[in-house]
Design a protein around this motif. Structure first.
Motif, short mmCIF file in Angstrom:
data_model
loop_
_atom_site.label_atom_id
_atom_site.label_comp_id
_atom_site.label_asym_id
_atom_site.label_seq_id
_atom_site.Cartn_x
_atom_site.Cartn_y
_atom_site.Cartn_z
N MET A 1 0.84 -1.21 0.00
CA MET A 1 0.00 0.00 0.00
C MET A 1 0.87 1.25 0.00
SD MET A 1 -2.92 -1.12 2.78
CE MET A 1 -3.52 0.56 2.98
N VAL A 2 1.90 1.25 0.83
CA VAL A 2 2.80 2.41 0.91
C VAL A 2 3.50 2.61 -0.42
CG1 VAL A 2 4.96 3.25 1.96
CG2 VAL A 2 3.12 2.36 3.41
N ASP A 3 4.05 1.54 -0.98
CA ASP A 3 4.75 1.65 -2.26
C ASP A 3 3.82 2.18 -3.35
OD1 ASP A 3 7.33 0.95 -3.79
OD2 ASP A 3 5.75 -0.02 -4.97
N ASP A 4 2.60 1.66 -3.41
CA ASP A 4 1.64 2.13 -4.42
C ASP A 4 1.31 3.60 -4.24
OD1 ASP A 4 1.54 -0.36 -5.62
OD2 ASP A 4 -0.39 -0.93 -4.72
N TRP A 5 1.12 4.02 -2.98
CA TRP A 5 0.74 5.41 -2.73
C TRP A 5 1.88 6.37 -3.06
CZ3 TRP A 5 1.73 9.01 1.53
CH2 TRP A 5 0.91 10.16 1.45
N VAL A 6 3.10 5.98 -2.71
CA VAL A 6 4.24 6.89 -2.91
C VAL A 6 4.76 6.85 -4.34
CG1 VAL A 6 6.59 7.44 -2.14
CG2 VAL A 6 4.88 6.73 -0.46
N PHE A 7 4.74 5.68 -4.98
CA PHE A 7 5.40 5.54 -6.28
C PHE A 7 4.49 5.06 -7.41
CE2 PHE A 7 8.69 5.01 -3.05
CZ PHE A 7 9.57 6.00 -3.45
N GLY A 8 3.24 4.80 -7.13
CA GLY A 8 2.34 4.26 -8.15
C GLY A 8 2.25 5.09 -9.41
N HIS A 9 2.39 6.40 -9.29
CA HIS A 9 2.29 7.28 -10.46
C HIS A 9 3.47 7.12 -11.43
CE1 HIS A 9 4.09 9.45 -7.07
NE2 HIS A 9 4.94 9.87 -7.98
N PHE A 10 4.53 6.42 -11.01
CA PHE A 10 5.65 6.15 -11.92
C PHE A 10 5.34 5.00 -12.87
CE2 PHE A 10 8.39 8.50 -8.95
CZ PHE A 10 9.26 9.12 -9.83
N GLY A 11 4.28 4.25 -12.59
CA GLY A 11 3.99 3.07 -13.40
C GLY A 11 5.11 2.07 -13.24
N GLY A 12 5.55 1.46 -14.32
CA GLY A 12 6.62 0.46 -14.27
C GLY A 12 8.01 1.03 -14.45
N LEU A 13 8.13 2.35 -14.54
CA LEU A 13 9.45 2.95 -14.79
C LEU A 13 10.48 2.56 -13.73
CD1 LEU A 13 8.78 6.62 -15.95
CD2 LEU A 13 9.93 4.81 -17.22
N LEU A 14 10.10 2.59 -12.47
CA LEU A 14 11.06 2.30 -11.40
C LEU A 14 11.42 0.82 -11.36
CD1 LEU A 14 9.88 4.60 -8.50
CD2 LEU A 14 11.52 5.06 -10.32
N ASP A 15 10.45 -0.03 -11.67
CA ASP A 15 10.75 -1.46 -11.70
C ASP A 15 11.79 -1.75 -12.79
OD1 ASP A 15 8.90 -1.96 -9.67
OD2 ASP A 15 7.27 -2.22 -11.10
N ALA A 16 11.60 -1.15 -13.95
CA ALA A 16 12.55 -1.34 -15.05
C ALA A 16 13.91 -0.77 -14.68
CB ALA A 16 12.02 -0.67 -16.32
N GLU A 17 13.94 0.39 -14.04
CA GLU A 17 15.19 1.02 -13.64
C GLU A 17 15.90 0.18 -12.59
OE1 GLU A 17 18.37 3.56 -13.48
OE2 GLU A 17 16.75 3.55 -14.94
N ASP A 18 15.14 -0.34 -11.64
CA ASP A 18 15.70 -1.17 -10.58
C ASP A 18 16.30 -2.45 -11.18
OD1 ASP A 18 16.37 -1.60 -7.94
OD2 ASP A 18 14.51 -2.67 -7.49
N GLU A 19 15.60 -3.06 -12.13
CA GLU A 19 16.10 -4.27 -12.78
C GLU A 19 17.36 -3.99 -13.58
OE1 GLU A 19 12.95 -6.05 -15.02
OE2 GLU A 19 11.68 -6.26 -13.25
N SER A 20 17.41 -2.85 -14.27
CA SER A 20 18.59 -2.54 -15.09
C SER A 20 19.79 -2.23 -14.21
CB SER A 20 18.31 -1.38 -16.05
OG SER A 20 18.19 -0.16 -15.35
N SER A 21 19.58 -1.62 -13.04
CA SER A 21 20.71 -1.33 -12.16
C SER A 21 21.21 -2.61 -11.50
CB SER A 21 20.34 -0.28 -11.11
OG SER A 21 19.36 -0.79 -10.23
N VAL A 22 20.33 -3.57 -11.24
CA VAL A 22 20.75 -4.86 -10.67
C VAL A 22 21.56 -5.62 -11.71
CG1 VAL A 22 19.94 -7.11 -9.88
CG2 VAL A 22 18.87 -5.04 -9.01
#
Length: 194
Positions: A167-188
């Motif tokens: 819930m916290v993650d969705d409220w704080v970052f949900g408006h980014f859509g999948g951008l942060l997931d893709a960025e997190d995966e590319s940095s890993v």
């Protein structure tokens, strides 16, 4: 160092708006976490004062409360109360304290607005997201303590406790859509190949 705002337009205005929205929401959660920690400590002090002197009046007990401390001191004092007997809880709270400090001092620190590039904004948002995750874990612990204080006869809301980090993650970052997931995966992937 010049002015924080100037005549140059940002390269990534929408992405910056998303980051600043996330940083503001994260700061709200960080402030709330700190307030809850102080509340729990005050209640613990009141309980101890009542046990030590059962005839002491409420006004006297309130007057005897120590002044609020900064978050680190509050958490140290909480660890000496009977509330949190599990060391893992205090590990989560210490991680939340560090996350709160990052959010408060660096959460929106992206450098010059006009010079901020997409990659740097997304990398910073990923770091902010990791801090918010740590904050949510500690906030979940202290929120359960608050619930026990406020509703001593009720069962903990297990569904809320289990859903809280998402819930916290969705409220704080949900408006980014999948951008942060893709960025997190590319940095890993980058870190693993180095």
């Amino acid at each position: 160092m010049g002015w924080s705002l100037g005549y140059l337009k940002p390269r990534e205005p929408r992405l910056l708006d998303a980051l600043f929205l996330s940083a503001g929401r994260a700061l709200h959660l960080a402030n709330s976490f700190e307030s809850k920690c102080q509340y729990v400590l005050r209640m613990a002090h009141l309980a101890e004062a009542s046990e030590a002197d059962p005839v002491m009046g409420l006004q006297e007990m309130i007057a005897s409360l120590p002044p609020d401390k900064m978050l680190g001191g509050t958490l140290r004092d909480l660890s000496n109360t009977s509330l949190g007997s599990r060391p893992s809880d205090f590990d989560l709270l210490d991680g939340a304290r560090k996350a709160r400090n990052f959010i408060a001092h660096e959460g929106a620190s992206i450098g010059t607005i006009w010079g901020a590039r997409r990659e740097a904004i997304l990398e910073h948002a990923v770091r902010l997201r990791a801090a918010v995750s740590d904050l949510a874990s500690g906030d979940n612990v202290v929120s359960q303590w608050c619930f026990h204080i406020d509703e001593p006869n009720d069962c903990l809301p297990r569904l809320l406790i289990d859903a809280y980090p998402v819930m916290v993650d969705d409220w704080v970052f949900g408006h980014f859509g999948g951008l942060l997931d893709a960025e997190d995966e590319s940095s890993v992937g980058t870190a693993e190949t180095e």
